[in-house]
Scaffold this motif. Structure first.
Motif, mmCIF file in Angstrom:
data_model
loop_
_atom_site.group_PDB
_atom_site.id
_atom_site.type_symbol
_atom_site.label_atom_id
_atom_site.label_comp_id
_atom_site.label_asym_id
_atom_site.label_seq_id
_atom_site.Cartn_x
_atom_site.Cartn_y
_atom_site.Cartn_z
ATOM 1 N N GLU A 10 6.749 1.729 49.747
ATOM 2 C CA GLU A 10 8.352 2.689 49.680
ATOM 3 C C GLU A 10 8.307 4.350 50.691
ATOM 4 O O GLU A 10 9.853 4.488 51.038
ATOM 5 C CB GLU A 10 8.614 2.796 48.088
ATOM 6 C CG GLU A 10 8.851 1.165 48.330
ATOM 7 C CD GLU A 10 10.378 0.238 48.211
ATOM 8 O OE1 GLU A 10 10.766 1.530 48.982
ATOM 9 O OE2 GLU A 10 10.618 -0.475 47.998
ATOM 10 N N GLN A 11 7.435 4.629 50.479
ATOM 11 C CA GLN A 11 7.109 6.372 51.171
ATOM 12 C C GLN A 11 6.870 6.182 52.847
ATOM 13 O O GLN A 11 8.104 6.747 53.134
ATOM 14 C CB GLN A 11 5.874 6.915 50.140
ATOM 15 C CG GLN A 11 5.564 7.275 49.069
ATOM 16 C CD GLN A 11 4.240 7.427 48.157
ATOM 17 O OE1 GLN A 11 3.519 7.791 49.268
ATOM 18 N NE2 GLN A 11 4.177 8.621 47.098
ATOM 19 N N ILE A 12 6.843 5.130 53.094
ATOM 20 C CA ILE A 12 6.725 4.858 54.766
ATOM 21 C C ILE A 12 7.989 4.489 55.203
ATOM 22 O O ILE A 12 8.406 5.158 55.821
ATOM 23 C CB ILE A 12 5.161 3.848 55.013
ATOM 24 C CG1 ILE A 12 3.981 4.611 54.462
ATOM 25 C CG2 ILE A 12 5.366 3.686 56.741
ATOM 26 C CD1 ILE A 12 4.109 5.681 55.354
ATOM 27 N N ILE A 53 4.157 10.916 60.423
ATOM 28 C CA ILE A 53 3.978 10.370 58.940
ATOM 29 C C ILE A 53 2.568 10.885 58.444
ATOM 30 O O ILE A 53 2.505 10.954 56.915
ATOM 31 C CB ILE A 53 4.547 8.478 58.966
ATOM 32 C CG1 ILE A 53 5.760 8.579 59.589
ATOM 33 C CG2 ILE A 53 3.908 8.364 58.112
ATOM 34 C CD1 ILE A 53 6.595 7.229 59.776
ATOM 35 N N ALA A 54 1.912 10.800 59.773
ATOM 36 C CA ALA A 54 0.331 11.126 59.309
ATOM 37 C C ALA A 54 0.095 12.628 58.827
ATOM 38 O O ALA A 54 -0.186 12.138 57.641
ATOM 39 C CB ALA A 54 -0.740 10.688 60.291
ATOM 40 N N THR A 69 -4.083 4.552 59.672
ATOM 41 C CA THR A 69 -3.786 4.216 58.207
ATOM 42 C C THR A 69 -1.904 3.547 57.989
ATOM 43 O O THR A 69 -1.534 3.033 58.025
ATOM 44 C CB THR A 69 -3.976 5.019 56.764
ATOM 45 O OG1 THR A 69 -5.314 4.937 57.665
ATOM 46 C CG2 THR A 69 -3.663 4.332 56.365
ATOM 47 N N VAL A 70 -0.894 4.047 58.864
ATOM 48 C CA VAL A 70 0.380 4.729 59.287
ATOM 49 C C VAL A 70 0.314 2.934 59.758
ATOM 50 O O VAL A 70 1.222 2.684 59.576
ATOM 51 C CB VAL A 70 0.478 5.705 60.478
ATOM 52 C CG1 VAL A 70 2.113 5.274 59.960
ATOM 53 C CG2 VAL A 70 0.039 6.803 59.253
ATOM 54 N N LYS A 71 0.281 3.221 61.290
ATOM 55 C CA LYS A 71 0.305 1.363 61.646
ATOM 56 C C LYS A 71 0.282 -0.142 60.888
ATOM 57 O O LYS A 71 1.050 -0.531 60.554
ATOM 58 C CB LYS A 71 -0.528 1.727 63.355
ATOM 59 C CG LYS A 71 -0.049 2.959 63.725
ATOM 60 C CD LYS A 71 -1.589 2.801 65.169
ATOM 61 C CE LYS A 71 -0.496 3.958 66.496
ATOM 62 N NZ LYS A 71 -1.602 4.136 67.824
ATOM 63 N N SER A 120 2.635 -3.781 57.767
ATOM 64 C CA SER A 120 3.058 -4.281 56.561
ATOM 65 C C SER A 120 4.251 -5.062 56.705
ATOM 66 O O SER A 120 4.874 -5.269 55.801
ATOM 67 C CB SER A 120 1.504 -3.687 55.610
ATOM 68 O OG SER A 120 1.999 -4.928 54.695
ATOM 69 N N LEU A 121 5.283 -3.742 56.711
ATOM 70 C CA LEU A 121 6.371 -3.556 56.189
ATOM 71 C C LEU A 121 7.241 -4.621 56.795
ATOM 72 O O LEU A 121 8.486 -5.347 56.499
ATOM 73 C CB LEU A 121 6.343 -1.690 57.093
ATOM 74 C CG LEU A 121 6.738 -1.539 55.188
ATOM 75 C CD1 LEU A 121 6.851 0.025 56.057
ATOM 76 C CD2 LEU A 121 7.735 -1.586 54.449
#
Length: 218
Positions: A161-163, A176-177, A186-188, A193-194
């Protein structure tokens, strides 16, 4: 390998300027130019560039229809399209992104932002200039989405949700990172996943889903 780009703009001086900016980049090559959308679509289908850069307002076939022809939901092998416009308050932003555009920029965005958008599109990512997000929200405030937003396949985690919110505000992966003190990989993985949970093809569609579900307030 150079990123192969087609530029379409009905104003010769604007088109020439865009070509000069892109050709000055060491890893970008302009392989075709068009003064209208119909010619742009023909060129794109023949040359299969890595990225198409289209002005939104062109005679005959405009940038939205040209984008839909090459990158819309019904296209089996879509091309990457970045839409660019002079107009600060352009009512066609939402339509262009819905048509499959992987990015949306203003012509005053500058060479660095233009190059960044071309690279993002070529890499299968997408970029909306931060200044555009307010326009997008304004469009939603006036018209709302065409249909109820789809529900995610799985519930989003708190971190997702934050991303999601940062993507919707036009933040890049690096930004974002930095904000969450996590690695780029991790961001990717969160964004992948989103996309899977939302059935989104890229971060533009992630952003639009965030607007449609009121995760981002105007």
């Amino acid at each position: 390998m150079s990123i192969r780009v087609i530029v379409a703009d009905d104003q010769e001086i604007a088109r020439t300027g865009l070509v000069m900016i892109l050709d000055a980049q060491p890893d970008i090559e302009v392989v075709g130019e068009a003064a209208d959308g119909r010619r742009a679509v023909e060129l794109a289908r023949r040359l299969r560039p890595d990225v198409c850069l289209f002005d939104i307002r062109m005679p005959g076939l405009d940038g939205i229809e040209a984008t839909r022809s090459l990158a819309g939901p019904a296209v089996d092998d879509p091309l990457a399209v970045v839409v660019i416009t002079t107009f600060d308050l352009d009512e066609y932003v939402y339509a262009a992104l819905r048509a499959g555009a992987r990015g949306f920029l203003l012509k005053n965005a500058g060479a660095a932002m233009l190059s960044q958008a071309i690279h993002a599109a070529a890499n299968g990512d997408a970029l909306i200039a931060p200044s555009i997000t307010a326009r997008l929200l304004g469009t939603f405030a006036r018209t709302g989405p065409a249909s109820p937003p789809a529900q995610p396949i799985e519930v989003l985690t708190d971190r997702e949700e934050q991303i999601l919110a940062t993507v919707a505000r036009g933040r890049t992966n690096n930004e974002i990172a930095d904000e969450f003190h996590i690695s780029l990989s991790t961001v990717k993985s969160h964004i992948a996943s989103l996309m899977a949970k939302l059935g989104a093809r890229n971060r533009v569609e992630i952003a639009m889903w965030a607007y449609e579900t009121n995760r981002v307030k105007h």
